[in-house]
Design an enzyme around this catalytic site. Sequence first.
Site, PDB file in Angstrom:
ATOM      1  N   GLU A 186      77.666 -72.920 -60.325  1.00 37.61           N
ATOM      2  CA  GLU A 186      77.263 -73.745 -59.178  1.00 37.61           C
ATOM      3  C   GLU A 186      75.887 -74.292 -59.534  1.00 37.61           C
ATOM      4  O   GLU A 186      74.872 -73.621 -59.367  1.00 37.61           O
ATOM      5  CB  GLU A 186      77.250 -72.890 -57.903  1.00 37.61           C
TER       6      GLU A 186
ATOM      7  N   CYS B 299      70.949 -76.584 -52.864  1.00 36.61           N
ATOM      8  CA  CYS B 299      71.819 -77.329 -53.793  1.00 36.61           C
ATOM      9  C   CYS B 299      72.513 -78.444 -53.035  1.00 36.61           C
ATOM     10  O   CYS B 299      72.860 -79.474 -53.608  1.00 36.61           O
ATOM     11  CB  CYS B 299      72.897 -76.418 -54.371  1.00 36.61           C
TER      12      CYS B 299
HETATM   13  C1  UN1 Z   1      72.780 -73.406 -52.309  1.00 40.97           C
HETATM   14  O1  UN1 Z   1      71.904 -74.209 -52.006  1.00 40.97           O
HETATM   15  O2  UN1 Z   1      72.812 -72.894 -53.447  1.00 40.97           O
HETATM   16  O3  UN1 Z   1      76.022 -75.230 -47.625  1.00 40.97           O
HETATM   17  C2  UN1 Z   1      73.794 -72.889 -51.389  1.00 40.97           C
HETATM   18  C3  UN1 Z   1      74.870 -74.781 -47.637  1.00 40.97           C
HETATM   19  C4  UN1 Z   1      74.694 -73.287 -47.704  1.00 40.97           C
HETATM   20  C5  UN1 Z   1      74.676 -72.805 -49.104  1.00 40.97           C
HETATM   21  C6  UN1 Z   1      73.790 -73.537 -50.045  1.00 40.97           C
HETATM   22  N1  UN1 Z   1      75.778 -72.667 -46.980  1.00 40.97           N
HETATM   23  O4  UN1 Z   1      73.895 -75.494 -47.581  1.00 40.97           O
END
Ligand code: UN1
Length: 502
Positions: free
Chosen positions: A255, A289
Amino acid sequence: MGIQQEVQDLLLRLGVNAGTLAGGALPVQSPITGEIIANLQPTTAAAEAIAEAHEAFLAWRTVPAPKRGELIRQFGEDLRAERETLGRLVTLEAGKILSEGVGEVQEMIDICTFAAGLSRQLTGLTLPSERPRHRMMETWHPLGVTGVISAFNFPVAVWSWNAALALVCGNSVVWKPSEKTPLTALATQAMFERTAAKVGGVPAKLSTVLVGDAAIGQALVDSPLVPIVSATGSTAMGRAVSPRLAQRFARAILELGGNNAAIVCPSADIEIALRGVAFAAMGTAGQRCTTLRRLIVHDTIYDEFVWRLQRVFGSVRVGDPRDTGTLVGPLIDGRAFATMQRALAEARAEGATIHGGERIERSAWPEAFYVRPALVEMKEQSELVRRETFAPILYVLRYKTLDEAIVLHNAVPQGLSSSIFTNDMREAERFLSTEGSDCGIANVNIGTSGAEIGGAFGGEKETGGGRESGSDAWKQYMRRATNTINYGSDLPLAQGVVFEIG
Ligand code: UN1
């Protein structure tokens, strides 16, 4: 009370041994004040820890899955009891606002609930055999030690998505948290050990934390005792990890970077679009992310929408994430700030119009980095825009036709999350169709971030292709066996092959 004292008090309450917090070579800094809040001893015996985790796996795989689920159910209960405590620790160590810190622990609780139910649903298919008196079926078995490499921005939730599933599937887990946020990992580990002791029958070292830098992560990536590694972080990290895993045919759940965009159409509910864009772009100080990094707005509503957004960006409260009313906390460190400023300088050189982006000095905390989120109107989707800068910068672009918007949308190397704001059914369905968004997550009338745990989470292209959390992501943590059973008194061969040995 000083931040260091508060962190120590929370850690003690959650069961971390105070002796581990001082005297080591790995300093941990709170982004809120820039102070050093602990000095940890990095793990030196990674290979031994992995070998012990392998021993734990050999015992754990024989425990019935619903019993394994009971451990995770109780861990979820224990997390629920300490939701605010662990959530506050996330805030102190990672700098996200309190409601997001607590929300992160809620994600952990949710995945535990999901995994506990899953422990009774690790189902395989029964398939028709072409041979008489034969039965064909699939069975699912645990894989072994599951390595988890997590990032600073979700210091505990991302581990839990992997660990809760891996553990009910019968694996053991070795976790290498970000060296920027090891304290929340130690607290989570201490809580897990307490739950395990209470539940009973749980092998020692079923879950382990390795504290340290990339070298420790490499030990996990290269160990033949680790058949699967789930890694969250930058695309650069993924490029280093992925070939090493491929070299030894280990599974990888990656990821990596995102460069998430939203398209705002003329028919959009503007109030919903404004709120959705604001949370997705500025939440977690632009350090998810899934953070919204590109906004593609229709020409006919561009001026009004961008003007309103500019007012929101200009007025949102930036500051101490412990204060109620703050919506944007600090960047993780000075390096993140420098990277953000470099990107803004590049945008300026490209003739962009920049609103915000300046540092908000806190004279008492010179080592803490607070910034006003930046709204950057670009002339085109340049190389800069196509790159992920892990900071609160939202690049804005104009479009005239939906075809053009979708082309712009997909013309980046990453493919994590995406949104369209529209009340036009044709536009929404186009965006979700094969000809639309090329991302792992595609939303309508909500932002790009804040996904629920029930869905499979992850993305395409340079995001790495992995899927974690809900849906059928559990299958990655298990190996599938196809079994054919002959209960007849003959030995017919498949495909009608004849092989008579006389
Ligand atoms: C991340 O930023 O690695 O959808 C995960 C989202 C969160 C997870 C983010 N449930 O923003």
